[in-house]
Design an enzyme around this catalytic site. Structure first.
Site, PDB file in Angstrom:
ATOM      1  N   ASP A  27      45.957  58.443  43.921  1.00 37.59           N
ATOM      2  CA  ASP A  27      45.103  57.721  42.969  1.00 37.59           C
ATOM      3  C   ASP A  27      44.725  58.586  41.767  1.00 37.59           C
ATOM      4  O   ASP A  27      44.765  58.132  40.616  1.00 37.59           O
ATOM      5  CB  ASP A  27      43.805  57.250  43.648  1.00 37.59           C
ATOM      6  CG  ASP A  27      44.007  55.978  44.453  1.00 37.59           C
ATOM      7  OD1 ASP A  27      45.002  55.261  44.213  1.00 37.59           O
ATOM      8  OD2 ASP A  27      43.160  55.693  45.327  1.00 37.59           O
ATOM      9  N   LYS A  85      41.385  53.528  53.409  1.00 36.95           N
ATOM     10  CA  LYS A  85      41.789  54.872  52.961  1.00 36.95           C
ATOM     11  C   LYS A  85      41.144  55.991  53.777  1.00 36.95           C
ATOM     12  O   LYS A  85      41.757  57.034  53.995  1.00 36.95           O
ATOM     13  CB  LYS A  85      41.466  55.054  51.474  1.00 36.95           C
ATOM     14  CG  LYS A  85      42.340  54.179  50.580  1.00 36.95           C
ATOM     15  CD  LYS A  85      42.044  54.391  49.116  1.00 36.95           C
ATOM     16  CE  LYS A  85      42.785  53.370  48.279  1.00 36.95           C
ATOM     17  NZ  LYS A  85      42.496  53.493  46.849  1.00 36.95           N
TER      18      LYS A  85
HETATM   19  P1  NAP Z   1      34.268  51.080  47.425  1.00 40.75           P
HETATM   20  O1  NAP Z   1      34.575  52.317  48.181  1.00 40.75           O
HETATM   21  O2  NAP Z   1      33.919  49.832  48.171  1.00 40.75           O
HETATM   22  O3  NAP Z   1      33.061  51.441  46.399  1.00 40.75           O
HETATM   23  C1  NAP Z   1      32.491  50.437  45.612  1.00 40.75           C
HETATM   24  C2  NAP Z   1      31.570  51.048  44.556  1.00 40.75           C
HETATM   25  O4  NAP Z   1      31.136  49.987  43.707  1.00 40.75           O
HETATM   26  C3  NAP Z   1      30.311  51.703  45.108  1.00 40.75           C
HETATM   27  O5  NAP Z   1      29.987  52.791  44.277  1.00 40.75           O
HETATM   28  C4  NAP Z   1      29.280  50.583  44.985  1.00 40.75           C
HETATM   29  O6  NAP Z   1      27.947  51.040  44.859  1.00 40.75           O
HETATM   30  C5  NAP Z   1      29.682  49.951  43.686  1.00 40.75           C
HETATM   31  N1  NAP Z   1      29.280  48.554  43.531  1.00 40.75           N
HETATM   32  C6  NAP Z   1      29.675  47.492  44.282  1.00 40.75           C
HETATM   33  N2  NAP Z   1      29.137  46.350  43.792  1.00 40.75           N
HETATM   34  C7  NAP Z   1      28.380  46.700  42.725  1.00 40.75           C
HETATM   35  C8  NAP Z   1      27.581  45.975  41.802  1.00 40.75           C
HETATM   36  N3  NAP Z   1      27.453  44.634  41.886  1.00 40.75           N
HETATM   37  N4  NAP Z   1      26.958  46.649  40.807  1.00 40.75           N
HETATM   38  C9  NAP Z   1      27.102  47.990  40.704  1.00 40.75           C
HETATM   39  N5  NAP Z   1      27.837  48.752  41.553  1.00 40.75           N
HETATM   40  C10 NAP Z   1      28.481  48.103  42.551  1.00 40.75           C
HETATM   41  O7  NAP Z   1      35.503  50.651  46.482  1.00 40.75           O
HETATM   42  P2  NAP Z   1      36.615  51.627  45.846  1.00 40.75           P
HETATM   43  O8  NAP Z   1      37.742  51.808  46.795  1.00 40.75           O
HETATM   44  O9  NAP Z   1      35.938  52.846  45.323  1.00 40.75           O
HETATM   45  O10 NAP Z   1      37.178  50.725  44.643  1.00 40.75           O
HETATM   46  C11 NAP Z   1      36.393  50.499  43.477  1.00 40.75           C
HETATM   47  C12 NAP Z   1      37.217  49.698  42.455  1.00 40.75           C
HETATM   48  O11 NAP Z   1      38.353  50.464  42.015  1.00 40.75           O
HETATM   49  C13 NAP Z   1      37.792  48.390  43.018  1.00 40.75           C
HETATM   50  O12 NAP Z   1      37.683  47.387  42.019  1.00 40.75           O
HETATM   51  C14 NAP Z   1      39.258  48.724  43.280  1.00 40.75           C
HETATM   52  O13 NAP Z   1      40.102  47.595  43.211  1.00 40.75           O
HETATM   53  C15 NAP Z   1      39.539  49.681  42.119  1.00 40.75           C
HETATM   54  N6  NAP Z   1      40.694  50.598  42.368  1.00 40.75           N
HETATM   55  C16 NAP Z   1      41.765  50.508  41.524  1.00 40.75           C
HETATM   56  C17 NAP Z   1      42.847  51.358  41.693  1.00 40.75           C
HETATM   57  C18 NAP Z   1      44.022  51.264  40.748  1.00 40.75           C
HETATM   58  O14 NAP Z   1      45.107  51.775  41.069  1.00 40.75           O
HETATM   59  N7  NAP Z   1      43.861  50.672  39.577  1.00 40.75           N
HETATM   60  C19 NAP Z   1      42.866  52.317  42.724  1.00 40.75           C
HETATM   61  C20 NAP Z   1      41.735  52.383  43.563  1.00 40.75           C
HETATM   62  C21 NAP Z   1      40.653  51.510  43.371  1.00 40.75           C
HETATM   63  P3  NAP Z   1      27.024  51.394  46.148  1.00 40.75           P
HETATM   64  O15 NAP Z   1      27.414  52.779  46.576  1.00 40.75           O
HETATM   65  O16 NAP Z   1      25.641  51.279  45.641  1.00 40.75           O
HETATM   66  O17 NAP Z   1      27.372  50.331  47.193  1.00 40.75           O
END
Ligand code: NAP
Length: 274
Positions: free
Chosen positions: A104, A68
């Site tokens: 989103d 993204k």
């Molecule tokens: P991202 O940019 O990789 O960010 C991941 C986040 O999760 C960061 O804040 C990270 O913390 C945290 N994290 C990862 N592992 C963790 C753990 N074990 N314990 C606590 N915190 C943890 O991912 P993203 O794009 O934001 O996506 C996040 C989630 O939203 C995913 O599951 C994705 O599939 C979902 N999503 C869903 C939709 C939908 O349409 N439903 C749309 C977008 C995203 P740190 O900063 O400390 O690494």
């Protein structure tokens, strides 16, 4: 005979994506004929993949994790919501210009307010995580004028960066998970990737206010670990992000083809066909 318009979702990994199915359901509902494919595109192949999709006559793209921010940088023009978030999940060509949008935030809001009937105004909201998804949802949530938004993240500095970026839109505070003890919220949104490992962030007890709700951006065939956590904490409603997925896709479809599909029936069908 004309060739159907071609769309695709790029991500890495992508095999799990429900987007091709959702977009074909939209097309069927609207009597359109489209091609929608899923393509595994590692970040270092992204620019070439976009150019070759365009050269092959492709009309529009969705971009998911981890593309993204690359899509944001590649776009020639941006919607105001993409500009604000610094991330793009929908691309299309306008003449020769590549236009980037972020659907989103509006997708989440539609699921929360229209489908689930929640009100955000004057509510205390906790957002867990500070990654790409939070960049997309923060602006639209702030515009609903909640009384409080707290961003809690494992890496505090990333939450602080977001608070700086979005601070002009409303009051935001940041914390790590441990320091949440003693606080209460009307809505807790999990936007961490912890669920991918079958975990929830390490949260203290008692965070869900009486009548409060939990919403996990992640979705799956079974209730996610965070949805189960919310249920165990006595949330009035604890649900996953399938509705958001469908709603953000409907916004992309609208952008590409000028018609917004009806989403409620499609969300129900997807839930029953897990
Ligand atoms: P991202 O940019 O990789 O960010 C991941 C986040 O999760 C960061 O804040 C990270 O913390 C945290 N994290 C990862 N592992 C963790 C753990 N074990 N314990 C606590 N915190 C943890 O991912 P993203 O794009 O934001 O996506 C996040 C989630 O939203 C995913 O599951 C994705 O599939 C979902 N999503 C869903 C939709 C939908 O349409 N439903 C749309 C977008 C995203 P740190 O900063 O400390 O690494």
């Amino acid at each position: 005979m004309t060739t159907p318009d071609h769309y695709a979702v790029f991500g890495h990994p992508i095999a799990h994506s429900k987007s091709p199915r959702i977009h074909q359901m939209f097309a069927r509902q609207l009597g359109d004929e489209i091609i929608y494919t899923a393509q595994d595109v590692p970040p270092d192949c992204f620019v070439v993949a976009v150019r070759s999709f365009q050269a092959g006559g492709g009309k529009g793209l969705n971009c998911t994790v981890p593309l993204k921010e690359l899509a944001f940088r590649l776009a020639d023009q941006l919607s105001s919501r993409a500009e604000l978030s610094g991330a793009v999940n929908t691309l299309m060509w306008r003449e020769t210009q590549l236009f980037g949008d972020n659907t989103d935030g509006v997708g989440l809001l539609r699921d929360l307010t229209t489908n689930l009937g929640l009100t955000l105004k004057q509510r205390r909201i906790l957002i867990l995580g500070a990654g790409g998804a939070v960049r997309g949802i923060l602006g639209p949530i702030l515009m609903q004028q909640p009384s409080q938004i707290v961003i809690a993240n494992r890496t505090l500095s990333r939450a602080e960066e977001l608070a700086q970026r979005f601070g002009h839109l409303g009051r935001l505070s940041t914390t790590n998970f441990i320091n949440l003890a003693g606080s209460q919220f009307d809505l807790i949104i999990n936007a961490t990737a912890a669920g991918l490992k079958g975990e929830t962030p390490p949260l203290p007890e008692g965070l869900v206010a009486a009548g409060g709700c939990c919403y996990d951006l992640m979705y799956g065939d079974q209730p996610t670990p965070f949805v189960r956590w919310g249920e165990a904490q006595g949330a009035k409603l604890s649900t996953d992000g399938l509705g958001m997925l469908v709603e953000q896709a409907a916004e992309a479809y609208l952008l590409w083809r000028g018609t917004r599909p009806e989403t409620k029936e499609i969300i129900t069908q997807l839930r029953h066909s897990k």
